[in-house]
Design a protein around this motif. Structure first.
Motif, PDB file in Angstrom:
ATOM      1  N   VAL A 121      78.403  52.826  73.016  1.00  0.00           N
ATOM      2  CA  VAL A 121      79.550  51.929  72.849  1.00  0.00           C
ATOM      3  C   VAL A 121      80.215  52.058  71.486  1.00  0.00           C
ATOM      4  O   VAL A 121      81.248  51.417  71.248  1.00  0.00           O
ATOM      5  CB  VAL A 121      79.145  50.452  73.076  1.00  0.00           C
ATOM      6  N   LEU A 122      79.666  52.863  70.595  1.00  0.00           N
ATOM      7  CA  LEU A 122      80.237  52.969  69.249  1.00  0.00           C
ATOM      8  C   LEU A 122      81.715  53.373  69.240  1.00  0.00           C
ATOM      9  O   LEU A 122      82.473  52.908  68.391  1.00  0.00           O
ATOM     10  CB  LEU A 122      79.419  53.941  68.399  1.00  0.00           C
ATOM     11  N   PRO A 123      82.179  54.230  70.157  1.00  0.00           N
ATOM     12  CA  PRO A 123      83.620  54.545  70.153  1.00  0.00           C
ATOM     13  C   PRO A 123      84.511  53.331  70.383  1.00  0.00           C
ATOM     14  O   PRO A 123      85.699  53.361  70.060  1.00  0.00           O
ATOM     15  CB  PRO A 123      83.760  55.556  71.298  1.00  0.00           C
ATOM     16  N   PHE A 124      83.962  52.245  70.919  1.00  0.00           N
ATOM     17  CA  PHE A 124      84.753  51.044  71.212  1.00  0.00           C
ATOM     18  C   PHE A 124      84.466  49.936  70.197  1.00  0.00           C
ATOM     19  O   PHE A 124      84.699  48.760  70.473  1.00  0.00           O
ATOM     20  CB  PHE A 124      84.435  50.545  72.625  1.00  0.00           C
ATOM     21  N   TYR A 125      83.977  50.317  69.042  1.00  0.00           N
ATOM     22  CA  TYR A 125      83.542  49.353  68.018  1.00  0.00           C
ATOM     23  C   TYR A 125      84.598  48.283  67.731  1.00  0.00           C
ATOM     24  O   TYR A 125      84.313  47.091  67.702  1.00  0.00           O
ATOM     25  CB  TYR A 125      83.182  50.115  66.741  1.00  0.00           C
TER      26      TYR A 125
END
Length: 460
Positions: A121-125
């Motif tokens: 989920v890091l790309p959607f931080y």
């Protein structure tokens, strides 16, 4: 002329670095020790299993401190800031809740699932952190604290004398100690409580073994993966991004670096996730980056990240010294239970502290908190309430933390977008509450983060 070296990148000579690293070690070691002893006692592990678990946790804490302090630029892992990495108090509470209800193998599997999920989920931080304002995080942390007080109270009842004596010792230590020593009040309370338990005739079983040993992987057998059981840890993993934002700003400002949450928070979270994968393998809870030691940075004026790297090396060495871990693992159950009551009651208080920064005089916010607390406290007050429901529904609603957190997220978003607008939006920046990392949660230095968080920040 050589360019000036930034204070955070200063390399110190070993004679100066070693005592500074030891200070950071003292600030951080209480969290893994008390958390692991609580895990071992709650899950009824043997003394040898608890010692191995503590060894693994200390080694992982050391590796995490090295990753965050030194970084791996090629992999975009680590913020290259003077951070420590410790078991999060809230994460330990959720781990124990899963372990008691579904077994420790499922708890380990949930840690692995949550760590992998965090990486994904890091790309959607940027979008995720907006789901966890102080309103949501405060409610969640209150529920975590209340749930775990219920779990640890029977441990004190198993030996009321040593248990209440330990509570008294911890209270006195918080009263008289200052600075880094106050951060160790719970750990020192465990030592004092154990001494009292011995005087009262409590038996202590000390495991035997070699002087140095590597921790055992998969102490509960092969991990069991249950996505529904892992939901509370998945929610925690998402919320950790919100707190990491505030911690990044706090740490960056403390060492004189311009905060850049968009760059640093994914690197911090990536290191958290990688070390947490190791935590799942070795049977402990999610690991989270901590700024608890920032008080020492401000006290000494030394901002070098190589100092916390040195503390990481010391943590690894402590983890491999098995006589030390076996000694700590032998602390009696009522003493551990008393320390656990303090730890989780402090976590609940921190939740109330977060909620105190929300304008609850406004009807919408107070209703969100009230309804979320109702959803989260029903399973605590009436454990068999959801027994007739299908297994998947019982898993979600039967966990007070998961149900309350999800209710808070959904209700907060719904009321924000669909509810009545009775007043203008508050323009004051939100704040980050002190991190809920086991015993350090009550340390005075952590409260400095309350003025450092950016507008999208929350706290775990």
């Amino acid at each position: 002329m050589a360019p000036a070296v930034a204070p955070v990148d200063e390399r110190l000579p070993l004679p100066r670095l070693a005592p500074l690293a030891l200070q950071h070690l003292l600030a951080g070691i209480a969290a893994p020790v008390s958390s692991v002893i609580l895990i071992g006692t709650t899950l009824r592990l043997t003394a040898a299993q608890t010692a191995s678990l503590l060894s693994a946790t200390l080694v992982l804490c050391g590796i995490g401190a090295l990753l965050q302090s030194l970084g791996v630029r090629a992999l975009r892992v680590g913020a290259r800031l003077p951070f420590l990495m410790l078991p999060g108090g809230a994460a330990v509470a959720i781990f124990l809740q899963i372990g008691k209800e579904y077994g420790p193998a499922t708890a380990s599997g949930s840690v692995l699932v949550a760590a992998a999920f965090l990486i994904c989920v890091l790309p959607f931080y940027g979008r995720i952190v907006r789901l966890f304002p102080p309103l949501v995080m405060g409610t969640t942390v209150v529920l975590i604290g209340i749930n775990m007080v219920k779990v640890t109270a029977p441990m004190v009842a198993s030996g009321p004398g040593p248990g209440f004596a330990t509570l008294g010792v911890i209270a006195v230590l918080f009263l008289v100690l200052r600075g880094v020593w106050r951060q160790m009040a719970v750990l020192l309370g465990l030592v004092g409580g154990t001494a009292i338990a011995l005087l009262l005739g409590t038996d202590i079983h000390l495991a035997s073994g070699a002087a140095f040993a590597l921790p055992d992987p998969f102490p509960y057998g092969a991990p069991h993966f249950d996505l529904l059981a892992a939901i509370p840890l998945l929610v925690f993993a998402l919320a950790s991004l919100a707190e990491a934002t505030g911690q990044t700003v706090l740490n960056s400002e403390a060492v004189g670096r311009t905060p850049d949450a968009g760059r640093d928070v994914p690197r911090i979270a990536r290191a958290d996730a990688l070390v947490s994968l190791g935590a799942g393998v070795f049977g402990t809870s999610l690991m989270v980056t901590s700024a608890e030691n920032i008080g020492i940075v401000q006290l000494t004026g030394v901002r070098s990240r190589f100092v916390t790297a040195g503390a990481g090396v010391l943590l690894v060495v402590c983890g491999l010294l098995t006589p030390l871990t076996r000694l700590l693992a032998a602390i009696p159950e009522p003493v551990v239970g008393a320390a656990g009551l303090v730890i989780y009651a402090v976590i609940a208080v921190l939740g109330f502290s977060m909620l105190s920064r929300v304008d609850l005089t406004h009807g919408t916010d107070s209703i969100v908190v009230a309804l979320a607390l109702v959803v989260g406290l029903l399973p605590v007050m009436t454990p068999g309430l959801y027994a007739p429901l299908p297994p998947w529904a019982h898993t979600i609603f039967g966990s007070g933390v998961a149900a309350g957190a999800l209710a808070a997220v959904i209700l907060s978003a719904a009321f924000r977008h669909l509810g009545p607008r009775e007043r203008p939006e508050v323009t004051a920046p939100e704040t980050t509450a002190p991190k809920t990392t086991a015993p350090e949660a009550a340390a005075p230095e952590t409260t400095k983060s309350e003025a450092a968080a950016p507008p999208t920040d929350g706290s775990r």
